[in-house]
Design an enzyme around this catalytic site. Structure first.
Site, PDB file in Angstrom:
ATOM      1  CG  HIS A 279      48.278  53.735  71.129  1.00  0.00           C
ATOM      2  ND1 HIS A 279      47.525  54.354  70.174  1.00  0.00           N
ATOM      3  CD2 HIS A 279      48.946  52.845  70.562  1.00  0.00           C
ATOM      4  CE1 HIS A 279      47.908  53.462  69.041  1.00  0.00           C
ATOM      5  NE2 HIS A 279      48.586  52.510  69.489  1.00  0.00           N
ATOM      6  NE  ARG A 280      50.924  54.515  66.526  1.00  0.00           N
ATOM      7  CZ  ARG A 280      50.823  53.389  65.938  1.00  0.00           C
ATOM      8  NH1 ARG A 280      51.913  52.571  66.003  1.00  0.00           N
ATOM      9  NH2 ARG A 280      49.745  53.039  65.036  1.00  0.00           N
TER      10      ARG A 280
END
Ligand code: UD1
Length: 352
Positions: free
Chosen positions: A201-202
């Site tokens: 998700h970064r």
């Protein structure tokens, strides 16, 4: 003593759970402001329900936005609440935009500010979380550090007088939940064979289409199933780049509630992730982790090879499925009583 906790994003709801319980146990008056940074049911409500947390006393409903707009909106909406309530402490958690916004609001009003999970550093100044942590630590009156390494970072920044090492509250909640889910079975739709648990998700991984494509290509080639609970940022980024998430070995599922995540983690063979929390949860439960980032805030996980950082993806499968180390992991993140220690520190500080 009266404390107002400010939370807004998924990992903060997890940290709130043991703190709320510890405040209750110590008969401390405790209220919660939810900024509304995360608002989907499976990113927010599922956590309040799963932990049996009372609904937040205030929901600022800020929603998504650019970093500046989101942070500014939280700051503007939180200020009147803090002016009206004037608690003895504002308690902020971790490193999100909700954390820095609440920290700024409190410090400007002269309300004592405690920062839980203080002193973490990636030393990567391109990460929004790194700005949030450093600035929040410098605003705070009491720095509740999870590890000696975090306390050392704070000392180097001249903040040691305000620092107390209390352990990691995520270990408190993890050990508790793991005990409860260990003997239950996974939903029938889960792979029965060995599987890898993956989360991405970064922005570093999601927002560059070439990087995201090669990461997904590598995961799709694994010999065993790769269970991928998809964070909304990942789903949106894949749509934008015209990439299909579910292919080859990859089995996409909705984001998991905390108890489900711990359950799945405990049954997994290994983890591939860019999440800070999951690296540490995997370490505590003894799962090898391959972190698709250039650095980690949780350096203790790297020491014996339980966690490995990988920037150039190369042969991700061979690395991810390496045999686990045989060494004892010890307890660098504490013994599961960090929340009680944090409450005790706030108490003695407030009435010093
Ligand atoms: C935030 C934190 C990050 C943390 C993560 C956990 C910051 C700077 N980052 O990142 O440290 O690891 O939370 O998840 O605060 N969205 C939804 N529904 C939601 C929430 C978000 O669809 O309930 C989508 C929106 O398109 C939004 C995007 O996800 O723009 C990103 O959400 P945001 O809260 O800005 O940051 P995260 O990437 O979740």
């Amino acid at each position: 003593m009266r404390v107002i906790s400010v939370v807004g994003a998924r990992p903060q709801f997890v940290k709130l759970a043991p703190m709320a319980r510890a405040f209750d146990a110590a008969s401390v008056e405790h209220n919660v402001i939810h900024t509304g940074q995360h608002y989907d049911a499976n990113m927010s409500d599922a956590f309040f329900d799963g932990f049996g947390l009372a609904a937040p006393d205030w929901n600022l409903a800020v929603g998504s936005g650019s970093h500046g707009a989101q942070t500014a909106e939280i700051l503007a909406r939180i200020e009147p609440v803090l002016i009206a309530e004037r608690p003895d402490w504002v308690l902020v958690y971790g490193d999100t935009n909700s954390t820095i916004a609440a920290a700024l609001a409190a410090v400007k009003l002269g309300i004592p500010l405690a920062h839980l999970e203080a002193g973490l550093r990636s030393f990567n100044r391109s990460m929004p979380e790194e700005h949030n942590r450093v600035l929040t630590d410098h605003c705070a009156d009491l720095l509740l550090a999870p590890t000696d390494t975090a306390a050392h970072h704070l000392e180097r920044e001249g903040l040691s007088e305000r620092t107390r090492v209390v352990g990691d509250v995520m270990v408190d909640v993890l050990l508790d939940v793991d005990r409860n889910v260990r003997d239950t079975s996974l939903p029938a739709s889960f792979p029965t064979e060995d599987f890898v648990l993956a989360t991405i998700h970064r922005p570093f991984n999601t927002d560059d289409p070439d990087r995201l494509r090669s990461l997904l290509d590598q995961l799709a080639r694994f010999d065993c199933p790769v269970v991928l609970p998809a964070h909304p940022r990942l789903t949106a980024a894949a749509d934008r780049a015209d990439l299909v998430l579910e292919r080859g070995a990859i089995k996409v599922i909705e984001p998991l509630a905390y108890h489900q995540l711990v359950h799945v983690l405990g049954r997994s063979r290994a983890v591939v992730t860019d999440s800070g929390g999951l690296q540490k949860e995997a370490y505590v439960l003894g799962r090898t982790t391959t972190t698709v980032r250039t650095e980690t805030e949780w350096t203790e996980t790297l020491d014996q090879g339980w966690n490995v950082l990988v920037e150039n993806l190369g042969d991700l499968e061979t690395l991810a499925l390496r045999p686990p180390p045989t060494t004892d992991r010890g307890q660098p993140y504490g013994d599961g009583a960090a929340a009680h220690r944090s409450v005790a520190e706030m108490r003695s500080w407030a009435f010093r």
